[in-house]
Design an enzyme around this catalytic site. Structure first.
Site, mmCIF file in Angstrom:
data_model
loop_
_atom_site.group_PDB
_atom_site.id
_atom_site.type_symbol
_atom_site.label_atom_id
_atom_site.label_comp_id
_atom_site.label_asym_id
_atom_site.label_seq_id
_atom_site.Cartn_x
_atom_site.Cartn_y
_atom_site.Cartn_z
ATOM 1 N N GLY A 184 -17.724 80.457 52.603
ATOM 2 C CA GLY A 184 -17.045 80.266 51.335
ATOM 3 C C GLY A 184 -17.216 81.480 50.452
ATOM 4 O O GLY A 184 -16.731 81.499 49.314
ATOM 5 N N ASP B 271 -26.340 75.511 55.090
ATOM 6 C CA ASP B 271 -27.380 75.035 54.185
ATOM 7 C C ASP B 271 -26.865 74.198 53.019
ATOM 8 O O ASP B 271 -27.665 73.576 52.318
ATOM 9 C CB ASP B 271 -28.154 76.231 53.620
ATOM 10 C CG ASP B 271 -27.339 76.996 52.587
ATOM 11 O OD1 ASP B 271 -27.784 77.102 51.429
ATOM 12 O OD2 ASP B 271 -26.243 77.491 52.928
ATOM 13 N N LYS C 111 -13.948 75.542 57.180
ATOM 14 C CA LYS C 111 -15.048 75.637 58.140
ATOM 15 C C LYS C 111 -14.853 74.644 59.279
ATOM 16 O O LYS C 111 -15.008 74.983 60.466
ATOM 17 C CB LYS C 111 -16.384 75.410 57.434
ATOM 18 C CG LYS C 111 -16.727 76.499 56.432
ATOM 19 C CD LYS C 111 -18.099 76.296 55.814
ATOM 20 C CE LYS C 111 -18.432 77.445 54.872
ATOM 21 N NZ LYS C 111 -19.837 77.453 54.451
ATOM 22 N N ASP D 218 -22.372 79.396 58.690
ATOM 23 C CA ASP D 218 -22.260 79.815 57.298
ATOM 24 C C ASP D 218 -22.938 81.184 57.152
ATOM 25 O O ASP D 218 -23.719 81.595 58.019
ATOM 26 C CB ASP D 218 -22.956 78.756 56.434
ATOM 27 C CG ASP D 218 -23.012 79.120 54.974
ATOM 28 O OD1 ASP D 218 -21.997 79.593 54.427
ATOM 29 O OD2 ASP D 218 -24.085 78.940 54.366
ATOM 30 N N ASP E 118 -24.007 82.844 53.507
ATOM 31 C CA ASP E 118 -24.945 82.940 52.398
ATOM 32 C C ASP E 118 -26.074 81.927 52.538
ATOM 33 O O ASP E 118 -25.840 80.735 52.755
ATOM 34 C CB ASP E 118 -24.214 82.715 51.071
ATOM 35 C CG ASP E 118 -23.186 83.798 50.797
ATOM 36 O OD1 ASP E 118 -23.487 84.699 50.013
ATOM 37 O OD2 ASP E 118 -22.088 83.734 51.394
ATOM 38 N N GLU F 163 -27.286 84.606 48.080
ATOM 39 C CA GLU F 163 -25.922 84.177 47.753
ATOM 40 C C GLU F 163 -25.225 85.404 47.178
ATOM 41 O O GLU F 163 -25.568 85.880 46.094
ATOM 42 C CB GLU F 163 -25.932 83.039 46.733
ATOM 43 C CG GLU F 163 -26.528 81.745 47.246
ATOM 44 C CD GLU F 163 -25.607 81.010 48.218
ATOM 45 O OE1 GLU F 163 -24.372 81.196 48.118
ATOM 46 O OE2 GLU F 163 -26.125 80.268 49.070
ATOM 47 N N ARG G 161 -16.653 80.972 39.023
ATOM 48 C CA ARG G 161 -17.588 82.088 39.213
ATOM 49 C C ARG G 161 -16.855 83.406 39.417
ATOM 50 O O ARG G 161 -17.250 84.442 38.871
ATOM 51 C CB ARG G 161 -18.507 81.796 40.405
ATOM 52 C CG ARG G 161 -19.559 80.735 40.119
ATOM 53 C CD ARG G 161 -20.347 80.388 41.368
ATOM 54 N NE ARG G 161 -19.526 79.676 42.329
ATOM 55 C CZ ARG G 161 -19.833 79.514 43.622
ATOM 56 N NH1 ARG G 161 -20.958 80.038 44.094
ATOM 57 N NH2 ARG G 161 -19.046 78.840 44.427
#
Length: 294
Positions: free
Chosen positions: A175, A241, A219, A85, A87, A94, A130
């Protein structure tokens, strides 16, 4: 044979190990051998004839605290594939939250991000919401955000480069967005980057995504695709995370949760509490003299 490795301080080590061994034996998982790992003096290796990796990890954590740890149901070896990953794993931020700050809506976006990473919101819905809030923001804000806000986690480049020196292929799958990930991936030394794309028109974010969604299933699919290409027997390391990292963490031979949300931490057979990612190199038995400094 089950192998557990953890970064262990010398203080009260023998007492804590005795207590952990007793607890493991009571649970039907007796310790066969325990010793400090050669060339990595603060790494304790514990061997058990059998056991459940997650239960062993939880028991060790009860007695050693939230330490850096890896538990595997085989002899631990350096992976041939590393999927991570981005972020809050390879970088300390992030990206979408920091980008939202340029639009004056960081608090609103960050709240959605936190809930999504904890698994309280469906990822795609939260992502589209978002991104929609960023409509009208100039594309130049991305360059400013990268320059002013985004920093790699300590040890990230050393981790990627050292694993590469040992023949391990690295893939950054996020993502988040290619606008950020392509440059972060290049900076750290990843060989492939997978992520989402922000739609831009006339230099302005449209509030939409361009192309398919990169999410938890992406992923996992990326990990499986890369593992298949390497052939049978290739060990895989995955780090993340948040909740959308859980499928790839569970699919990896070494699924490591880095300073993770509770659900991701519980799903992993490796747990990192330290900030510096080079502890992963220690857990794989790679001495500091062989690290490629970033």
């Amino acid at each position: 044979m089950l192998i557990a490795r953890l970064i262990a301080e010398a203080t009260s080590l023998e007492t804590r190990l005795d207590a952990a061994s007793e607890a493991l034996a009571s649970a039907g998982m007796p310790v066969a051998e325990a010793s400090m790992l050669d060339f990595c003096g603060d790494v304790l290796q514990i061997a058990l004839p059998h056991g459940d990796t997650k239960r062993v990890a939880a028991t060790l954590e009860e007695h050693f605290g939230e330490c850096d740890m890896l538990v595997a149901d085989h002899a631990i070896e350096i992976p041939r594939l590393f999927v991570s990953d981005m972020d809050s794993t390879m970088i300390g931020q992030e990206c979408i939250d920091e980008l939202a700050d340029f639009a004056g809506i960081k608090d609103k976006v960050a709240d959605i991000t936190e809930r999504a990473m904890r698994g309280e919101l469906e990822f795609e819905t939260a992502l589209r919401e978002r991104v929609g809030l960023l409509e009208g923001l100039g594309e130049r804000a991305i360059d400013n955000c990268l320059a002013e806000r985004i920093t790699p986690v300590p040890g990230a480049r050393t981790l990627v480069q050292t694993l590469a020196s040992k023949g391990c292929r690295s893939v950054l799958v996020t993502g988040g967005f290619h606008h950020f990930a392509d440059r972060i991936g290049q900076q750290l030394g990843f060989e492939r980057v997978v992520g989402n794309r922000l739609a831009v028109h006339a230099g302005v974010l449209t509030g939409k995504l361009a192309g398919p969604i990169s999410d938890a299933s992406t992923k996992l699919a990326t990990l499986e695709e890369e593992r298949e290409a390497l052939g049978e027997g290739a060990r895989v390391l995955a780090t993340g995370d948040g909740a959308n990292d859980i499928p790839m963490i569970e699919a990896a031979d070494y699924g490591i949760a880095y300073r993770a949300k509770p659900k991701a931490r519980e799903a992993a057979n490796g747990r990192i509490s330290s900030e510096n990612l080079t502890v992963i190199l220690k857990l794989f038995g790679i001495p500091e003299s062989e690290w490629v400094q970033g």
